[in-house]
Each structure stands twice: as structure tokens, then as C-alpha cells.
Design an enzyme around this catalytic site. Structure first.
Site, PDB file in Angstrom:
ATOM      1  N   LYS A 202       0.833  -1.209   0.000  1.00  0.00           N
ATOM      2  CA  LYS A 202       0.000   0.000   0.000  1.00  0.00           C
ATOM      3  C   LYS A 202       0.874   1.269   0.000  1.00  0.00           C
ATOM      4  CE  LYS A 202      -2.282  -0.964   3.806  1.00  0.00           C
ATOM      5  NZ  LYS A 202      -1.668  -2.255   4.194  1.00  0.00           N
TER       6      LYS A 202
ATOM      7  N   ARG B 208      -9.614   1.147   8.757  1.00  0.00           N
ATOM      8  CA  ARG B 208      -9.292  -0.236   9.107  1.00  0.00           C
ATOM      9  C   ARG B 208     -10.440  -0.900   9.855  1.00  0.00           C
ATOM     10  NH1 ARG B 208      -3.328   0.770   9.063  1.00  0.00           N
ATOM     11  NH2 ARG B 208      -2.210  -1.174   9.298  1.00  0.00           N
TER      12      ARG B 208
ATOM     13  N   ARG C 129      11.788  -5.685   4.795  1.00  0.00           N
ATOM     14  CA  ARG C 129      11.725  -4.315   4.271  1.00  0.00           C
ATOM     15  C   ARG C 129      12.420  -3.282   5.153  1.00  0.00           C
ATOM     16  NH1 ARG C 129       5.203  -2.926   4.685  1.00  0.00           N
ATOM     17  NH2 ARG C 129       5.150  -2.707   6.946  1.00  0.00           N
TER      18      ARG C 129
ATOM     19  N   ARG D  81      11.225  -0.812  10.623  1.00  0.00           N
ATOM     20  CA  ARG D  81      10.168  -0.514  11.591  1.00  0.00           C
ATOM     21  C   ARG D  81      10.208  -1.499  12.755  1.00  0.00           C
ATOM     22  NH1 ARG D  81       4.608   0.354   8.390  1.00  0.00           N
ATOM     23  NH2 ARG D  81       3.888  -0.782  10.203  1.00  0.00           N
TER      24      ARG D  81
ATOM     25  N   ARG E   9      -0.618  -8.420  13.405  1.00  0.00           N
ATOM     26  CA  ARG E   9      -1.149  -7.410  12.473  1.00  0.00           C
ATOM     27  C   ARG E   9      -2.025  -8.076  11.409  1.00  0.00           C
ATOM     28  NH1 ARG E   9       4.302  -4.759  10.855  1.00  0.00           N
ATOM     29  NH2 ARG E   9       3.072  -3.494   9.433  1.00  0.00           N
TER      30      ARG E   9
HETATM   31  P1  AMP Z   1       0.781   0.741   9.055  1.00  0.00           P
HETATM   32  O1  AMP Z   1       1.951   1.660   8.876  1.00  0.00           O
HETATM   33  O2  AMP Z   1      -0.399   1.135   8.234  1.00  0.00           O
HETATM   34  O3  AMP Z   1       1.150  -0.713   8.888  1.00  0.00           O
HETATM   35  O4  AMP Z   1       0.311   0.913  10.576  1.00  0.00           O
HETATM   36  C1  AMP Z   1       1.171   0.587  11.667  1.00  0.00           C
HETATM   37  C2  AMP Z   1       0.354   0.431  12.937  1.00  0.00           C
HETATM   38  O5  AMP Z   1      -0.302   1.667  13.234  1.00  0.00           O
HETATM   39  C3  AMP Z   1      -0.756  -0.608  12.849  1.00  0.00           C
HETATM   40  O6  AMP Z   1      -0.300  -1.930  13.114  1.00  0.00           O
HETATM   41  C4  AMP Z   1      -1.723  -0.084  13.926  1.00  0.00           C
HETATM   42  O7  AMP Z   1      -1.252  -0.397  15.218  1.00  0.00           O
HETATM   43  C5  AMP Z   1      -1.611   1.428  13.754  1.00  0.00           C
HETATM   44  N1  AMP Z   1      -2.599   1.950  12.769  1.00  0.00           N
HETATM   45  C6  AMP Z   1      -2.337   2.545  11.572  1.00  0.00           C
HETATM   46  N2  AMP Z   1      -3.462   2.924  10.961  1.00  0.00           N
HETATM   47  C7  AMP Z   1      -4.481   2.551  11.790  1.00  0.00           C
HETATM   48  C8  AMP Z   1      -5.891   2.646  11.705  1.00  0.00           C
HETATM   49  N3  AMP Z   1      -6.504   3.184  10.636  1.00  0.00           N
HETATM   50  N4  AMP Z   1      -6.613   2.163  12.752  1.00  0.00           N
HETATM   51  C9  AMP Z   1      -6.018   1.620  13.829  1.00  0.00           C
HETATM   52  N5  AMP Z   1      -4.692   1.482  13.964  1.00  0.00           N
HETATM   53  C10 AMP Z   1      -3.914   1.950  12.954  1.00  0.00           C
END
Ligand code: AMP
Length: 230
Positions: free
Chosen positions: A25, A100, A139, A173, A184
């Protein structure tokens, strides 16, 4: 002139990228941003910035993020609402990692309605779960410019040096470990995957095979983005 500003806001496309962690994404959103001049909004990036700055929201989100769970809807919706208020979003936005949950999707519909906008396309990146752990654990990102890399699929031309900016500070990360990735993925299947139906019901869903090369997936997305821009 007020009329022209309203027209611009209405015309600005709103795209959502759906898909599990590791589906690509962020990579695809950045490519769309560059090609079409739209703005990538990643709630993951916004939350990581809040954690780093030690804001109230960041402090509340930190432990949940480290465990691979979902941060509360209230926190994430508030963060997104603030970011959407910035003028640059009038060029159109690509939402990466939001919504989400169904509650977030409903909140987004309301936020957009206030701006006389709606979702133009929800693009679901379709990938095999089994591959995601490999993809995510390999990554890393250039700290200087944000360019994304992967040990197996997209290594820098010269090891340790960013192709884009020449930077040498590469970061991984904290939540990209095998254990956290499993949590996740579980959160994705329980709470986010049902959103495909939410957007299918509204006639906005596009399913895109996303296991192949980054450029091939980008081409499929280009076609959809171009069509939504009319
Ligand atoms: P990402 O970078 O999108 O993989 O997000 C990393 C982490 O941030 C996720 O595993 C969640 O803990 C939190 N997170 C990001 N976006 C959301 C969202 N829309 N709702 C809830 N938690 C989020």
C-alpha cells in the site's frame, strides 16, 4: 473566488488502498502521489510521528502499535480529521492504512460529506497471506527521503546507499518482526478485510492482484486512478 475553491474540492479524487500489512500500500501510494500529484495519507506514518513527538495520542497508541493491534478508532479518526484539514489535500488524497474498521469507514464518509466529497475508488490489493511475513520482515526505508527497500525484492543499487537521495541511514520498523506481523495480519482479517464488502456495496471496490512486480501492480492501479479522474 469561493465558487472555484468549492469546485476544486469536489473534483479532487479520494482513493483508498486496502490490503494486509506488506501488500504494498505504501509503495503504491507513493507512486500514485508522484505520478498524479495527489497526497498520500498514511495513518501509520501519522501515528509513528505522534509517537516520536510524544504527543498525548502518540503515547496512548505506542503500546498497541508495538503489539501489532489496532489503535482506538477515536484516536485515529481525530488524527485523520486534522490531517484532512490541511490545504494540500485539496489536490486529492490516497488513503493508505485508513479506514481499518467499519466505524472508521463510516466516520470517513461523514468527514468527506462535510467537504462535499465521496470515495471515488477503494482498491483492494489482493495478496497471499503466507508471503506477507517474508515481505515485511525484509523491508527497510531510507530515513532521509522515505524511499522503501527490501532485502530480496528491491535492494539499493549500492548496498547501504539510497538510490534516490544518497542517504546512508536505513531504518527498519519496530513492528516489522515475524511475531508482530502475525498479530497485524490477525487484526487485518478480523477487522479490516470486511471493509471490502462495505465498498463493494457502494459500487466503489476494485480488486487488484498484487503479488507480482511493483511496476506491474502500479500499471494496474494507474488504469483505475486515471479512470476515476475522468
Ligand atoms: P501501518 O503503517 O499502516 O502498517 O500501521 C502501523 C500500525 O499503526 C498498525 O499496526 C496499527 O497499530 C496502527 N494503525 C495505523 N493505521 C491505523 C488505523 N486506521 N486504525 C487503527 N490502527 C492503525
Amino acid at each position: 473566488m469561493a465558487m472555484a475553491e468549492t469546485t476544486l474540492a469536489v473534483a479532487a479524487p479520494v482513493l483508498i488502498l486496502l490490503g494486509p500489512p506488506g501488500a504494498g500500500k505504501g509503495t503504491q501510494a507513493r507512486m500514485i502521489e508522484e505520478k498524479f500529484g495527489m497526497v498520500q495519507l498514511s495513518t501509520g506514518d501519522l501515528l509513528r510521528a505522534a509517537v516520536k513527538q510524544g504527543t498525548d495520542a502518540g503515547n496512548r497508541a505506542k503500546a498497541v502499535m508495538e503489539a501489532g493491534g489496532l489503535v482506538s478508532d477515536d484516536i485515529v479518526i481525530a488524527i485523520l480529521r486534522d490531517r484532512l484539514a490541511d490545504r494540500d489535500t485539496e489536490q486529492g488524497v490516497i488513503l493508505d492504512g485508513f479506514p481499518r474498521t467499519t466505524r472508521q469507514a463510516e466516520a470517513l464518509d461523514l468527514l468527506l460529506a462535510e467537504r462535499e466529497q465521496k470515495i471515488d475508488a477503494a482498491i483492494s490489493l489482493e495478496v497471499d497471506d503466507g508471503e506477507m511475513v517474508t515481505r515485511i520482515s525484509g523491508r527497510f526505508t531510507c530515513a532521509g527521503c522515505g524511499e522503501g527497500y527490501h532485502d530480496s525484492f528491491k535492494a539499493p543499487k549500492t548496498a547501504g546507499i539510497c538510490d534516490s537521495c544518497g542517504g546512508t541511514d536505513m531504518i527498519r520498523r519496530a513492528d516489522d518482526t515475524a511475531e508482530t506481523v502475525s498479530s497485524r495480519l490477525a487484526a487485518y482479517h478480523a477487522q479490516t478485510a470486511p471493509l471490502a464488502q462495505y465498498y463493494a456495496d457502494r459500487g466503489a471496490l476494485h480488486r487488484v492482484p498484487a503479488m507480482g512486480a511493483i511496476a506491474d501492480v502500479a500499471e494496474r492501479l494507474d488504469a483505475i486512478v486515471t479512470a476515476t479522474r475522468g
